[in-house]
Design a protein around this motif. Structure first.
Motif, short mmCIF file in Angstrom:
data_model
loop_
_atom_site.label_atom_id
_atom_site.label_comp_id
_atom_site.label_asym_id
_atom_site.label_seq_id
_atom_site.Cartn_x
_atom_site.Cartn_y
_atom_site.Cartn_z
N ARG A 154 -77.54 13.13 86.94
CA ARG A 154 -78.74 13.80 87.45
C ARG A 154 -78.88 15.09 86.65
O ARG A 154 -77.94 15.90 86.58
N THR A 155 -80.03 15.30 86.03
CA THR A 155 -80.19 16.43 85.10
C THR A 155 -81.14 17.49 85.63
O THR A 155 -82.04 17.21 86.41
N ASP A 156 -80.93 18.70 85.15
CA ASP A 156 -81.83 19.83 85.37
C ASP A 156 -81.99 20.55 84.05
O ASP A 156 -81.02 20.69 83.29
N ILE A 157 -83.20 21.02 83.78
CA ILE A 157 -83.47 21.79 82.55
C ILE A 157 -83.76 23.23 82.95
O ILE A 157 -84.54 23.49 83.86
N HIS A 158 -83.11 24.14 82.25
CA HIS A 158 -83.24 25.57 82.52
C HIS A 158 -83.83 26.22 81.27
O HIS A 158 -83.15 26.34 80.25
N ARG A 159 -85.11 26.60 81.32
CA ARG A 159 -85.78 27.19 80.16
C ARG A 159 -85.19 28.54 79.80
O ARG A 159 -84.87 29.35 80.66
N LEU A 160 -85.04 28.77 78.51
CA LEU A 160 -84.45 30.00 78.00
C LEU A 160 -85.24 31.23 78.45
O LEU A 160 -84.64 32.25 78.81
N ALA A 161 -86.56 31.15 78.46
CA ALA A 161 -87.37 32.31 78.86
C ALA A 161 -87.06 32.69 80.31
O ALA A 161 -86.92 33.88 80.62
N ALA A 162 -86.93 31.72 81.20
CA ALA A 162 -86.62 32.01 82.60
C ALA A 162 -85.20 32.56 82.74
O ALA A 162 -84.96 33.50 83.51
N LEU A 163 -84.26 31.98 82.00
CA LEU A 163 -82.88 32.48 82.05
C LEU A 163 -82.80 33.92 81.54
O LEU A 163 -82.11 34.75 82.11
N GLY A 164 -83.52 34.20 80.45
CA GLY A 164 -83.53 35.55 79.90
C GLY A 164 -84.07 36.54 80.92
O GLY A 164 -83.51 37.64 81.09
N GLN A 165 -85.13 36.16 81.61
CA GLN A 165 -85.70 37.04 82.64
C GLN A 165 -84.69 37.25 83.77
O GLN A 165 -84.50 38.38 84.23
N ASP A 166 -84.01 36.19 84.20
CA ASP A 166 -83.01 36.30 85.27
C ASP A 166 -81.88 37.27 84.90
O ASP A 166 -81.33 37.95 85.76
#
Length: 186
Positions: A154-166
């Motif tokens: 089961r996969t999830d994708i975590h966008r770099l832009a969202a991670l950077g903001q976090d």
């Protein structure tokens, strides 16, 4: 397990939960360089650490299990900075072997770009100064989420832009790349 661990030092710098055992897999020459450098600095791992010399394009699972890895226990897999250097067939074989070694609940993480290449990667491939490096790129697994889903993940994708903001770090909103995490289903 760190796939293509290279000169990674997570075993030495992170606070690991008690009982953690970290396996670092990479080419024999890479690990032969790394071990004396670590020894010369007096670096001490903060978890049980085992180096496993192996070419991930070849048959490496036997070496990993011989080093004490247990496929019956859930595991964490990190393939950071690796897939772009593999062909689709090589990446599929690699993930097939990871799947065979992964009990239910195992986790996998690696960089992922839904379009295959985001703008930053595409621009890097065009820069003359980077051509000797980008010439090594083979593309990896084109549709990793679909491949993993078909093989029990089961996969999830975590966008770099969202991670950077976090994390309070600037990343262009146009960045489509990020990380894919997957959990092995029962």
């Amino acid at each position: 397990a760190l796939l293509a661990a290279g000169l990674d030092t997570r075993a030495f710098r992170l606070a690991w939960p008690p009982g953690t055992r970290l396996f670092e897999l990479d080419l024999p020459d890479v690990l032969a360089f790394k071990e004396p450098v670590l020894a010369a600095t007096g670096a001490a791992p903060r978890c049980a650490r085992t180096s496993v010399p192996a070419d991930l394009r070849e048959d490496w699972p036997q070496r990993l299990t011989a080093a004490g890895f247990s496929p019956a226990q859930p595991a964490g897999w990190l393939a950071e900075g690796l897939l772009i250097y593999l062909t689709g067939d090589e990446a599929s074989r690699l993930f097939g072997r990871v799947t065979q070694l992964s009990a239910a609940g195992s986790q996998l993480a690696f960089e992922y770009s839904p379009a295959g290449q985001d703008g930053i990667t595409a621009r890097a491939a065009q820069l003359p100064a980077l051509r000797k490096y980008t010439a090594l790129w083979r593309g990896g697994l084109p549709d990793a989420p679909a491949w993993l889903a078909e093989h029990g993940w089961r996969t999830d994708i975590h966008r770099l832009a969202a991670l950077g903001q976090d994390y309070g770090r600037p990343v262009p909103d146009s960045a489509q790349s990020g990380f894919l995490t997957a959990r092995r289903r029962s």
